[in-house]
Motif scaffolding. Structure first.
Motif, PDB file in Angstrom:
ATOM      1  N   HIS A  79      22.713  18.423 -27.025  1.00  0.00           N
ATOM      2  CA  HIS A  79      22.710  19.864 -27.317  1.00  0.00           C
ATOM      3  C   HIS A  79      22.680  20.123 -28.815  1.00  0.00           C
ATOM      4  N   GLU A  80      23.436  19.344 -29.570  1.00  0.00           N
ATOM      5  CA  GLU A  80      23.474  19.547 -31.027  1.00  0.00           C
ATOM      6  C   GLU A  80      22.115  19.261 -31.670  1.00  0.00           C
ATOM      7  N   VAL A  81      21.460  18.194 -31.231  1.00  0.00           N
ATOM      8  CA  VAL A  81      20.141  17.864 -31.781  1.00  0.00           C
ATOM      9  C   VAL A  81      19.147  18.974 -31.446  1.00  0.00           C
ATOM     10  N   GLU A  82      19.165  19.446 -30.202  1.00  0.00           N
ATOM     11  CA  GLU A  82      18.270  20.538 -29.816  1.00  0.00           C
ATOM     12  C   GLU A  82      18.536  21.788 -30.656  1.00  0.00           C
ATOM     13  N   ALA A  83      19.809  22.145 -30.824  1.00  0.00           N
ATOM     14  CA  ALA A  83      20.159  23.348 -31.584  1.00  0.00           C
ATOM     15  C   ALA A  83      19.811  23.177 -33.062  1.00  0.00           C
ATOM     16  N   ASP A  84      20.017  21.973 -33.594  1.00  0.00           N
ATOM     17  CA  ASP A  84      19.645  21.734 -34.990  1.00  0.00           C
ATOM     18  C   ASP A  84      18.151  21.933 -35.200  1.00  0.00           C
ATOM     19  N   ARG A  85      17.360  21.314 -34.354  1.00  0.00           N
ATOM     20  CA  ARG A  85      15.907  21.372 -34.531  1.00  0.00           C
ATOM     21  C   ARG A  85      15.354  22.765 -34.301  1.00  0.00           C
ATOM     22  N   LEU A  86      15.779  23.413 -33.228  1.00  0.00           N
ATOM     23  CA  LEU A  86      15.309  24.783 -32.991  1.00  0.00           C
ATOM     24  C   LEU A  86      15.847  25.716 -34.075  1.00  0.00           C
TER      25      LEU A  86
END
Length: 152
Positions: A79-86
């Motif tokens: 979730h953190e990687v997805e939120a960082d990238r988006l």
């Protein structure tokens, strides 16, 4: 919305409304770029449905828990990687510097006094791999950054 809370925190609701506390603004010296980075990251969690996923997983386990309990749990690394990238993409498309999250997350990790910023950092642990990933992603999105015309 800005809450007059001394705790450093930020979050977005399912409807996209975003909240940041006065404590977060003060703690990380929230420039416009840093504030935008925090809100873009939180909005990305909302857009990706991470809270709903966490609640569904909690219900599958059958463990009784109050909503406040699961809301305070850290997001998964995925979730953190997805939120960082988006979040970086949202930033650059809104006209902000794609490298802004680096300064924000370093401020969260170290804070003004060299200590972790809680409770925000409890839900969003900052890791060296996260900072490397943000650097790579910011570099990748640099071409989308709006160019300011030079003064003549």
């Amino acid at each position: 919305m800005v809450l007059a809370d001394r705790q450093a925190d930020a979050w977005c609701l399912a409807d996209g409304a975003c909240v940041v506390t006065q404590g977060l603004l003060e703690r990380v010296g929230a420039s416009d770029d840093h504030l935008a980075a925090a809100l873009a990251h939180e909005l990305a969690h909302t857009l990706r449905g991470h809270a709903a996923e966490r609640l569904a997983l909690l219900r599958q386990t059958g463990a009784p828990a109050a909503p406040a309990d699961w809301l305070m749990q850290p997001y998964s690394r995925v979730h953190e990687v997805e939120a960082d990238r988006l979040g970086v993409e949202l930033l650059v498309r809104a006209g902000f510097d794609p490298s802004a999250p680096l300064g924000f997350w370093e401020g969260i990790r170290e804070g003004a006094s060299g200590t972790l910023v809680v409770p925000f950092s409890a839900r969003h642990p900052v890791t060296p791999s996260q900072l490397r990933d943000l650097t790579l992603y910011a570099d990748r999105l640099e071409p989308l950054k709006p160019r300011v015309p030079a003064n003549r």
